[in-house]
Design a protein around this motif. Structure first.
Motif, PDB file in Angstrom:
ATOM      1  N   ASP A   1       0.834  -1.202   0.000  1.00  0.00           N
ATOM      2  CA  ASP A   1       0.000   0.000   0.000  1.00  0.00           C
ATOM      3  C   ASP A   1       0.867   1.249   0.000  1.00  0.00           C
ATOM      4  N   ARG A   2       1.945   1.214   0.773  1.00  0.00           N
ATOM      5  CA  ARG A   2       2.885   2.340   0.774  1.00  0.00           C
ATOM      6  C   ARG A   2       3.436   2.563  -0.623  1.00  0.00           C
ATOM      7  N   GLU A   3       3.788   1.483  -1.299  1.00  0.00           N
ATOM      8  CA  GLU A   3       4.325   1.603  -2.652  1.00  0.00           C
ATOM      9  C   GLU A   3       3.294   2.195  -3.603  1.00  0.00           C
ATOM     10  N   GLU A   4       2.033   1.799  -3.441  1.00  0.00           N
ATOM     11  CA  GLU A   4       0.976   2.337  -4.299  1.00  0.00           C
ATOM     12  C   GLU A   4       0.792   3.836  -4.062  1.00  0.00           C
ATOM     13  N   ALA A   5       0.739   4.245  -2.786  1.00  0.00           N
ATOM     14  CA  ALA A   5       0.565   5.660  -2.468  1.00  0.00           C
ATOM     15  C   ALA A   5       1.728   6.482  -3.014  1.00  0.00           C
ATOM     16  N   GLU A   6       2.932   5.957  -2.874  1.00  0.00           N
ATOM     17  CA  GLU A   6       4.111   6.669  -3.357  1.00  0.00           C
ATOM     18  C   GLU A   6       4.072   6.803  -4.875  1.00  0.00           C
ATOM     19  N   ALA A   7       3.683   5.758  -5.563  1.00  0.00           N
ATOM     20  CA  ALA A   7       3.609   5.804  -7.024  1.00  0.00           C
ATOM     21  C   ALA A   7       2.574   6.836  -7.483  1.00  0.00           C
ATOM     22  N   ARG A   8       1.440   6.898  -6.786  1.00  0.00           N
ATOM     23  CA  ARG A   8       0.396   7.866  -7.160  1.00  0.00           C
ATOM     24  C   ARG A   8       0.878   9.300  -6.954  1.00  0.00           C
ATOM     25  N   LEU A   9       1.542   9.552  -5.833  1.00  0.00           N
ATOM     26  CA  LEU A   9       2.025  10.900  -5.542  1.00  0.00           C
ATOM     27  C   LEU A   9       3.109  11.318  -6.532  1.00  0.00           C
ATOM     28  N   LYS A  10       4.011  10.401  -6.865  1.00  0.00           N
ATOM     29  CA  LYS A  10       5.064  10.721  -7.830  1.00  0.00           C
ATOM     30  C   LYS A  10       4.468  11.002  -9.205  1.00  0.00           C
ATOM     31  N   SER A  11       3.443  10.240  -9.566  1.00  0.00           N
ATOM     32  CA  SER A  11       2.777  10.465 -10.850  1.00  0.00           C
ATOM     33  C   SER A  11       2.128  11.842 -10.881  1.00  0.00           C
ATOM     34  N   GLU A  12       1.502  12.239  -9.768  1.00  0.00           N
ATOM     35  CA  GLU A  12       0.886  13.563  -9.705  1.00  0.00           C
ATOM     36  C   GLU A  12       1.941  14.657  -9.832  1.00  0.00           C
ATOM     37  N   ASN A  13       3.085  14.466  -9.189  1.00  0.00           N
ATOM     38  CA  ASN A  13       4.150  15.459  -9.266  1.00  0.00           C
ATOM     39  C   ASN A  13       4.661  15.611 -10.693  1.00  0.00           C
ATOM     40  N   ILE A  14       4.795  14.487 -11.387  1.00  0.00           N
ATOM     41  CA  ILE A  14       5.250  14.526 -12.784  1.00  0.00           C
ATOM     42  C   ILE A  14       4.239  15.264 -13.643  1.00  0.00           C
ATOM     43  N   ASP A  15       2.948  14.968 -13.434  1.00  0.00           N
ATOM     44  CA  ASP A  15       1.895  15.635 -14.203  1.00  0.00           C
ATOM     45  C   ASP A  15       1.897  17.139 -13.939  1.00  0.00           C
ATOM     46  N   ALA A  16       2.091  17.520 -12.665  1.00  0.00           N
ATOM     47  CA  ALA A  16       2.102  18.939 -12.309  1.00  0.00           C
ATOM     48  C   ALA A  16       3.279  19.653 -12.955  1.00  0.00           C
ATOM     49  N   GLU A  17       4.460  19.000 -12.960  1.00  0.00           N
ATOM     50  CA  GLU A  17       5.635  19.598 -13.577  1.00  0.00           C
ATOM     51  C   GLU A  17       5.439  19.741 -15.086  1.00  0.00           C
ATOM     52  N   THR A  18       4.817  18.747 -15.716  1.00  0.00           N
ATOM     53  CA  THR A  18       4.558  18.814 -17.154  1.00  0.00           C
ATOM     54  C   THR A  18       3.611  19.955 -17.491  1.00  0.00           C
ATOM     55  N   ASP A  19       2.531  20.101 -16.687  1.00  0.00           N
ATOM     56  CA  ASP A  19       1.579  21.194 -16.910  1.00  0.00           C
ATOM     57  C   ASP A  19       2.253  22.544 -16.736  1.00  0.00           C
ATOM     58  N   SER A  20       3.158  22.639 -15.749  1.00  0.00           N
ATOM     59  CA  SER A  20       3.870  23.899 -15.509  1.00  0.00           C
ATOM     60  C   SER A  20       4.763  24.244 -16.682  1.00  0.00           C
ATOM     61  N   GLU A  21       5.459  23.248 -17.234  1.00  0.00           N
ATOM     62  CA  GLU A  21       6.323  23.478 -18.380  1.00  0.00           C
ATOM     63  C   GLU A  21       5.525  23.925 -19.604  1.00  0.00           C
ATOM     64  N   ARG A  22       4.376  23.302 -19.808  1.00  0.00           N
ATOM     65  CA  ARG A  22       3.519  23.675 -20.942  1.00  0.00           C
ATOM     66  C   ARG A  22       3.026  25.102 -20.787  1.00  0.00           C
ATOM     67  N   SER A  23       2.692  25.482 -19.557  1.00  0.00           N
ATOM     68  CA  SER A  23       2.217  26.837 -19.297  1.00  0.00           C
ATOM     69  C   SER A  23       3.287  27.863 -19.593  1.00  0.00           C
ATOM     70  N   ILE A  24       4.535  27.553 -19.200  1.00  0.00           N
ATOM     71  CA  ILE A  24       5.652  28.468 -19.462  1.00  0.00           C
ATOM     72  C   ILE A  24       5.907  28.600 -20.959  1.00  0.00           C
ATOM     73  N   GLU A  25       5.865  27.471 -21.655  1.00  0.00           N
ATOM     74  CA  GLU A  25       6.111  27.493 -23.101  1.00  0.00           C
ATOM     75  C   GLU A  25       5.049  28.268 -23.860  1.00  0.00           C
ATOM     76  N   SER A  26       3.793  28.203 -23.362  1.00  0.00           N
ATOM     77  CA  SER A  26       2.718  28.902 -24.074  1.00  0.00           C
ATOM     78  C   SER A  26       2.736  30.394 -23.770  1.00  0.00           C
TER      79      SER A  26
END
Length: 251
Positions: A226-251
Motif C-alpha cells: 500500500d505504501r508503494e501504491e501511495a508513493e507511485a500515485r504521488l510521484k505520478s501527480e508530481n510529474i503531471d504537475a511539472e509537465t503542466d507547468s512546463e507547458r504553461s511556461i512554453e505557451s
C-alpha cells in the motif's frame, strides 16, 4: 474546527517498516504519512491538531513538537490499543464542538472539503467519505449496508461476509454526540471498540448522517505494498504537475 488524528497504532502489518517507528512515521514520497495528513487538515482550515499517540509515541512528539505550520498540536495518549472508538475517547476532554477526524495511516487526494461542507449545511452528527472497493477487499474496512434508496442503514466493522462493497474511508466530521455513542460501544468479536459501531448507534438513534462519495483517491497504508501504491500515485501527480507547468511556461 479542530482536527483529531488517530496515530497510536503499531502497524504490525507494515513490518519491517514499523520495527523502529510508529505507523504514522512511515515515509511515503519522502514525507511521514502524518505529514500528509496534517497538510490536508491545515488546508481544510484546522485551527488545532489533536493527535492520539501510543506505540513509540515519542518519535511523533519529538518530530513535530507543539505545532505544525503554525497550527498548535495537542497530544493524547492511548495507553492500550483497543480500537478507534477507544482512541477517540482519549480526546473527549479536548473537544467541545464539531471536529474533523482523520485516520493517521491514510494518504488522501480527494474531496475532503465536501465532507466538511455537507456536515455544516445539514447540521449532521456525522459525515464521512465512502467508496466502492473490490469485494475481496471490503472485509478490511467498515462496511456500509444500504436500503433500496441508497441510504445507509447500518455499518459493520471488518465483516467476514460483507453486506456490500461500500466502505468508509479514513476521514469524518462529527459533533460531540459521537463521544456518547463511543461510551456505549461494546467490544467487538476482535475485542476492540469500533468506530463503525459508534456510527451505527448514531444511525439507529435517528441522527442525521451524511455519506459522501469519494472523488479522487486515497490509500489506506496497511501493508508495504500500500505504501508503494501511495508513493507511485504521488510521484505520478508530481510529474503531471511539472509537465503542466512546463507547458504553461512554453505557451
Amino acid at each position: 474546527m479542530k482536527a483529531v488524528v488517530l496515530a497510536a497504532g503499531e502497524g504490525t502489518r507494515l513490518r519491517p517498516l514499523t520495527e523502529d517507528k510508529p505507523k504514522g512515521m512511515v515515509e511515503v514520497n519522502e514525507k511521514p504519512i502524518l505529514t500528509h495528513c496534517f497538510e490536508q487538515l491545515v488546508e481544510l482550515g484546522a485551527d488545532e491538531l489533536v493527535v492520539v499517540v501510543g506505540y513509540l509515541k515519542q518519535k511523533i512528539i519529538d518530530h513535530y513538537g507543539d505545532e505544525f505550520d503554525d497550527i498548535p498540536i495537542t497530544y493524547a495518549h492511548q495507553r492500550e490499543q483497543k480500537g478507534l472508538a477507544h482512541a477517540l475517547l482519549t480526546v473527549e476532554d479536548h473537544i467541545d464542538d464539531d471536529f474533523m477526524l482523520m485516520l493517521g495511516d491514510n494518504v488522501f487526494r480527494a474531496n475532503l472539503e465536501d465532507v466538511v461542507r455537507r456536515q455544516r449545511e445539514d447540521r449532521a452528527d456525522a459525515a464521512f467519505l465512502v467508496e466502492e472497493v473490490p469485494w475481496e477487499e471490503a472485509s478490511r474496512y467498515g462496511v456500509c449496508d444500504t436500503n433500496k434508496y441508497g441510504e445507509i442503514t447500518d455499518v459493520v466493522e471488518k465483516p467476514d461476509d460483507p453486506p456490500s462493497n461500500l466502505v468508509m474511508t479514513g476521514f469524518y466530521t462529527f459533533t460531540p454526540a459521537i463521544f456518547h455513542a463511543c461510551h456505549l460501544v461494546q467490544p467487538s468479536n476482535r475485542g476492540e471498540y469500533e468506530i463503525s459501531e459508534a456510527i451505527d448507534l448514531l444511525i439507529q438513534s435517528g441522527r442525521t448522517i451524511d455519506a459522501i462519495g469519494l472523488e479522487g483517491w486515497r490509500v489506506d497504508v496497511g501493508y508495504p505494498e500500500d505504501r508503494e501504491e501511495a508513493e507511485a500515485r504521488l510521484k505520478s501527480e508530481n510529474i503531471d504537475a511539472e509537465t503542466d507547468s512546463e507547458r504553461s511556461i512554453e505557451s
